[in-house]
Design a protein around this motif. Sequence first.
Motif, PDB file in Angstrom:
ATOM      1  N   GLY A  91       7.783  18.609  -0.049  1.00  0.00           N
ATOM      2  CA  GLY A  91       6.943  19.018   1.067  1.00  0.00           C
ATOM      3  C   GLY A  91       5.462  19.097   0.741  1.00  0.00           C
ATOM      4  N   ARG A  92       5.095  18.967  -0.512  1.00  0.00           N
ATOM      5  CA  ARG A  92       3.685  19.008  -0.903  1.00  0.00           C
ATOM      6  C   ARG A  92       3.158  17.593  -1.038  1.00  0.00           C
ATOM      7  NH1 ARG A  92       1.192  20.970  -6.739  1.00  0.00           N
ATOM      8  NH2 ARG A  92      -0.961  20.344  -6.312  1.00  0.00           N
ATOM      9  N   VAL A  93       2.093  17.283  -0.316  1.00  0.00           N
ATOM     10  CA  VAL A  93       1.499  15.953  -0.366  1.00  0.00           C
ATOM     11  C   VAL A  93       0.621  15.854  -1.602  1.00  0.00           C
ATOM     12  CG1 VAL A  93       0.023  14.285   0.802  1.00  0.00           C
ATOM     13  CG2 VAL A  93       1.534  15.758   2.149  1.00  0.00           C
TER      14      VAL A  93
ATOM     15  N   SER B  19       0.852  -1.193   0.000  1.00  0.00           N
ATOM     16  CA  SER B  19       0.000   0.000   0.000  1.00  0.00           C
ATOM     17  C   SER B  19       0.885   1.238   0.000  1.00  0.00           C
ATOM     18  CB  SER B  19      -0.923   0.016   1.235  1.00  0.00           C
ATOM     19  OG  SER B  19      -0.160   0.093   2.432  1.00  0.00           O
ATOM     20  N   ILE B  20       0.402   2.292  -0.635  1.00  0.00           N
ATOM     21  CA  ILE B  20       1.071   3.585  -0.631  1.00  0.00           C
ATOM     22  C   ILE B  20       0.299   4.493   0.329  1.00  0.00           C
ATOM     23  CG2 ILE B  20       1.735   5.605  -1.976  1.00  0.00           C
ATOM     24  CD1 ILE B  20       3.305   3.175  -2.771  1.00  0.00           C
ATOM     25  N   GLU B  21       0.976   4.967   1.347  1.00  0.00           N
ATOM     26  CA  GLU B  21       0.311   5.809   2.349  1.00  0.00           C
ATOM     27  C   GLU B  21       0.345   7.281   1.943  1.00  0.00           C
ATOM     28  OE1 GLU B  21      -1.301   4.346   4.844  1.00  0.00           O
ATOM     29  OE2 GLU B  21      -0.629   2.464   3.947  1.00  0.00           O
TER      30      GLU B  21
ATOM     31  N   ILE C  78       8.236   8.833  -0.396  1.00  0.00           N
ATOM     32  CA  ILE C  78       7.078   7.936  -0.482  1.00  0.00           C
ATOM     33  C   ILE C  78       7.007   7.105   0.791  1.00  0.00           C
ATOM     34  CG2 ILE C  78       6.013   6.032  -1.742  1.00  0.00           C
ATOM     35  CD1 ILE C  78       7.405   7.039  -4.249  1.00  0.00           C
ATOM     36  N   SER C  79       5.891   7.222   1.480  1.00  0.00           N
ATOM     37  CA  SER C  79       5.631   6.401   2.660  1.00  0.00           C
ATOM     38  C   SER C  79       4.735   5.241   2.237  1.00  0.00           C
ATOM     39  CB  SER C  79       4.942   7.216   3.763  1.00  0.00           C
ATOM     40  OG  SER C  79       5.805   8.214   4.258  1.00  0.00           O
TER      41      SER C  79
END
Length: 217
Positions: free
Chosen positions: A87-89, A79-81, A138-139
Motif C-alpha cells: 500500500g505504500r507507493v 515504462s513503470i508507472e 507494479i503498474s
Amino acid sequence: MYPTAEHLEVALKSNSIWPEDAAQQDLARFQAAIAAQGAADQWEKLTGWSPFIANGISTRGFDFPDFDGFLDLRGGALSIESVTLRGRVLTAGRDYLSLPRAASERGEAITGIQFRAEYVGSGNWTFGDVGDFPTLQISARWGRVQQCPGDVFLALQKRAIATMMDLIENEQSVASISQDGFSKALDIVGTRTQKDIAETGDRDFLKIAEAWKRVAL
C-alpha cells in the motif's frame, strides 16, 4: 499489430495458393485466423516477452525480490508507472531503480527492478493476512516494443503461412502449358512449392525469435 487472417489471405492469394470454392474459402479464413494467433502465441513463448507489443497500462502482483533486492519482472515494460509495497507507493530513483538503466533511450524494455537495501529486509516482505497478497504491485506499460517491427511481422506471417500449407489442399503439384493446340502437364521446376514455403517459414521464424529472445539480467 501482429499479422492477421486478412494478411495471410492476401499473401496466399499472391502465391496462387487459395481455394476457389466458396465453402473452402470460408474454412481457409477460419484456419488463417487460428494460424495467425498460433504464430503470435508461439512467438511470445519462444522469446519470453508477454506481451511483446505493448498495450495499455495494467497492474501485476509480485511476491519477493531475491536476497540482493533484485526483482525479475518475468517480461518487459516500456515504462513503470508505479511500484507499491503493502500500500505504500515507492519513489523511483530513491527507493528502487528500473533496469537496465536508460532502457527507453536505447530502445530496450525494462526487465527488472533493483530495490534499495532497506527494502530487502524480511520485515518489509513477510506476509501478513491473506488479504495482504500480493506484497508488491507494479503498474506498467507491459511489452517489448511499441509497434511490431518489420522483421518480426514478416517472420510471424511466414510462420502462419507455413501452418496454412498443411491445411490448404495442395493444388500446386503440376503446371500446364498450351501451345499449337496441344496441352502438356509439366512437373514444377524452379518454382517455390508449398513445401518450400513451409520449410522457409519455419526456419526464418526460429532464427528471428532467437534474435529477439529475452535475456534475464
